[in-house]
Design an enzyme around this catalytic site. Structure first.
Site: not given
Ligand code: DX5
Ligand code: ZN
Length: 225
Positions: A12, A37, A39, A41, A72, A141
């Site tokens: 990520s 990946h 993310d 938000m 998200m 998740m």
């Molecule tokens: C959380 C994200 C994840 C996050 C994972 O909201 O969707 O993808 O970046 O990070 P780690 O591996 O540090 O938990």
């Molecule tokens: Zn994620």
């Protein structure tokens, strides 16, 4: 993008240097990442804000593997075409953010992407029972979404249930949150094949010192071999 159940590591870039995404993506791929990946938000569905379609489109130029975009955000439907245009290979929406998730998944596939559906820790496996033929990936998740570096929440019972529900369908099970060499074996044993990892991959490394990314990814792979 062909389907297989081999273990894939999807770093990520939430844990990357935000001023240097291009070189971070190149470094992490050179060190053996299978997918990237991303993310997204919105500061509304989750209490944090990252990047939108123009940034994701800029990342695309550097991604040679698979760009796995985790939305998200709420709403989702008005932005599907923008993420298709940005070059997402997989676009994942949260079931909790989509009142008409069935339509959303159809629209994602209709826009030429693989359709993913994500489940928060509090959402049961049964939430996707009627979506199994419309989805290419179920993201379980293992933290409440919004931030990297949170503590892993054990969802192995849910993963096992999903693996049984999926049967022979070509649907990936992706795990997102707190994945590291200690937790990866639990989720892989339960049936996961895509491991998202932010802090456990980027920890200790940098674009100047990318070998650490490689070591971190090898440690996760070795833990599930
Ligand atoms: C959380 C994200 C994840 C996050 C994972 O909201 O969707 O993808 O970046 O990070 P780690 O591996 O540090 O938990
Ligand atoms: Zn994620």
């Amino acid at each position: 993008m062909s389907f297989d159940r081999s273990i894939k590591i999807a770093p990520s870039i939430l844990s990357a240097d935000f001023a240097d995404f291009g070189r971070e993506i190149q470094a992490i791929e050179a060190q053996g990442a299978d997918w990237i990946h991303v993310d997204v938000m919105d500061g509304h569905f989750v209490p944090n804000l990252t990047f939108g379609p123009p940034a994701v489109k800029a990342f695309r130029k550097h991604v040679k593997t698979v760009m796995d975009v985790h939305l998200m955000i709420e709403p989702v439907d008005p932005y599907i075409d923008a993420y298709a245009d940005a070059g997402a290979d997989v676009l994942t929406a949260h079931v909790e953010a989509c009142p008409h998730i069935h339509r959303t998944l159809q629209a994602i596939r209709g826009a030429g992407m693989k359709a993913g559906v994500a489940l928060n820790p509090g959402t049961p496996a049964e939430a996707v029972a009627h979506l199994l033929d419309l989805t290419d990936l179920i993201c379980v998740m293992t933290v409440n979404p919004g931030f990297g570096g949170q503590k892993f929440i054990d969802m192995t019972t849910k993963i096992r249930t999903l693996r049984e529900m999926i049967g022979d369908r070509p649907v990936h099970i992706e795990i997102d949150g707190g994945v590291d060499p200690k937790t990866a074996p639990l989720v892989v044993e339960a049936g996961a094949d895509v491991l998202v990892a932010g802090s456990a991959v980027f920890r200790g490394g940098s674009v100047e010192n990318p070998e650490v990314y490689g070591e971190n990814m090898r440690a996760i792979r070795a833990s599930v071999a």
